[in-house]
Design an enzyme around this catalytic site. Structure first.
Site, short mmCIF file in Angstrom:
data_model
loop_
_atom_site.label_atom_id
_atom_site.label_comp_id
_atom_site.label_asym_id
_atom_site.label_seq_id
_atom_site.Cartn_x
_atom_site.Cartn_y
_atom_site.Cartn_z
N HIS A 1 -7.44 -29.84 31.82
CA HIS A 1 -8.43 -30.75 31.23
C HIS A 1 -9.16 -31.55 32.32
CE1 HIS A 1 -6.23 -30.04 27.50
NE2 HIS A 1 -7.08 -30.79 26.83
N CYS B 1 -4.06 -30.22 35.88
CA CYS B 1 -4.14 -30.13 34.43
C CYS B 1 -5.51 -29.55 34.15
CB CYS B 1 -4.00 -31.52 33.80
SG CYS B 1 -4.31 -31.51 32.02
N ASP C 1 -4.34 -22.57 25.94
CA ASP C 1 -4.09 -23.95 26.40
C ASP C 1 -3.72 -24.76 25.16
OD1 ASP C 1 -4.12 -26.32 28.04
OD2 ASP C 1 -6.10 -26.80 27.25
N SER C 2 -3.29 -25.98 25.38
CA SER C 2 -2.99 -26.86 24.25
C SER C 2 -4.27 -27.28 23.52
CB SER C 2 -2.27 -28.11 24.75
OG SER C 2 -3.05 -28.74 25.73
N GLU D 1 -10.06 -34.78 25.13
CA GLU D 1 -10.10 -34.21 23.77
C GLU D 1 -11.01 -35.05 22.86
OE1 GLU D 1 -8.47 -31.34 22.41
OE2 GLU D 1 -7.90 -30.79 24.44
N CYS E 1 -2.95 -23.63 31.23
CA CYS E 1 -2.38 -24.95 30.97
C CYS E 1 -1.28 -25.15 32.00
CB CYS E 1 -1.80 -24.97 29.55
SG CYS E 1 -0.87 -26.47 29.16
N1 DGL Z 1 -4.43 -28.81 29.77
C1 DGL Z 1 -3.03 -28.85 29.85
C2 DGL Z 1 -2.46 -28.85 31.22
O1 DGL Z 1 -3.05 -28.23 32.06
C3 DGL Z 1 -2.25 -29.56 28.82
C4 DGL Z 1 -2.56 -30.96 28.57
C5 DGL Z 1 -1.74 -31.46 27.41
O2 DGL Z 1 -1.73 -30.83 26.38
O3 DGL Z 1 -1.06 -32.47 27.58
O4 DGL Z 1 -1.41 -29.39 31.48
#
Ligand code: DGL
Length: 267
Positions: free
Chosen positions: A187, A185, A11-12, A153, A74
């Protein structure tokens, strides 16, 4: 496929740990190798080409480490890079969009589904395509929530500022007939209680993490590549910047499964 090899996940940043949690719950015997691209988070506002380049670098590194499958934990990377990775990587690659879409279609009662995600995921139209491929008549309403990722984050999971921002972002969706909301997402499951309280009890939240873990399990089972029962599972975590910070925040979500984080640069 080598059954004893780890599952690669990336993931990012921190968000993909929600998928790690689901993978561990379903397959406690599996070893995992996780990459959080903390040097380049967020992916959401970046161009599809940039996200594809970052994703290809990380997936290539995971292959070099000997993973048996790659889970793109992600949504943004899945939306922009999944098909490129599936064509170029020598191991199977699983994304999070399809499993999330499937769970939403199975859940909706009234046929209206909301999707929230990063700017990149929403602009890509990946969820509309995936949902309409399964259920062409479903009404899909989308909303980008770009500030959610930096708030997570930052560890601001239950902060008044996060509540205020969620209230603003979700206001348009509250005016629609949706009964199901995809947390598009990885997150966002960390903000699920807050999002649920904004949307009210009649809207079911879909977290694609468990569906993605189930799909990974099906794929490994079909390939005869599940780790042996009782195998010693190892969990290795890598960040591309500030590993100590990643460890401190990650432990809030994964507890004792995370004991150290290595630094690896991908550029
Ligand atoms: N967690 C990620 C997603 O599902 C990326 C969020 C990001 O880096 O902007 O899109």
């Amino acid at each position: 496929m080598n059954a004893g090899a780890p599952i690669g996940v990336f993931d990012s940043g921190l968000g993909g740990l929600t998928v790690v949690r689901a993978l561990r719950a379903r397959m406690p015997d599996e070893s995992l190798l996780y990459v959080g691209d903390t040097a380049r988070v967020p992916y959401g506002p970046k161009s599809p080409e940039t996200v594809r380049r970052y994703s290809t670098q990380i997936a290539g590194w995971l292959v070099d480490q000997g993973v048996k499958v790659i889970v793109v934990a992600c949504n943004t990377a899945t939306a922009h890079a999944l098909s490129a990775l599936q064509e170029s990587m020598p191991v199977p690659v699983i994304g999070v969009v399809e499993p999330g879409a499937r769970a939403a279609v199975a859940t909706t009662r009234g046929g209206a589904i909301g999707v929230i995600g990063t700017l990149g995921t929403i602009a890509s139209g990946a969820y509309e395509r995936a949902i309409h491929a399964l259920a062409p008549s479903v009404d899909v309403r989308v909303q980008a929530c770009p500030l959610f990722v930096p708030l997570v984050e930052e560890g601001w999971i239950d902060h008044p500022a996060t509540k205020l921002i969620a209230h603003e972002y979700l206001a348009p969706l509250r005016q629609t007939p949706i009964d199901t909301l995809v947390l598009g997402c990885t997150h966002y499951p960390l903000l699920a209680p807050l999002i649920a309280s904004e949307m009210g009890p009649d809207v079911m939240l879909i977290d694609s993490a468990d569906e993605t873990a189930a799909e990974t399990q099906r794929l490994l089972r079909a390939a005869g590549a599940l780790a042996a029962a009782g195998a010693t599972a190892t969990h290795r975590f890598v960040a591309s910047d500030a590993p100590d910070r990643f460890l401190a925040l990650g432990r809030r979500f994964l507890d004792d499964a995370m004991t150290s984080v290595e630094l690896v640069a991908f550029a």
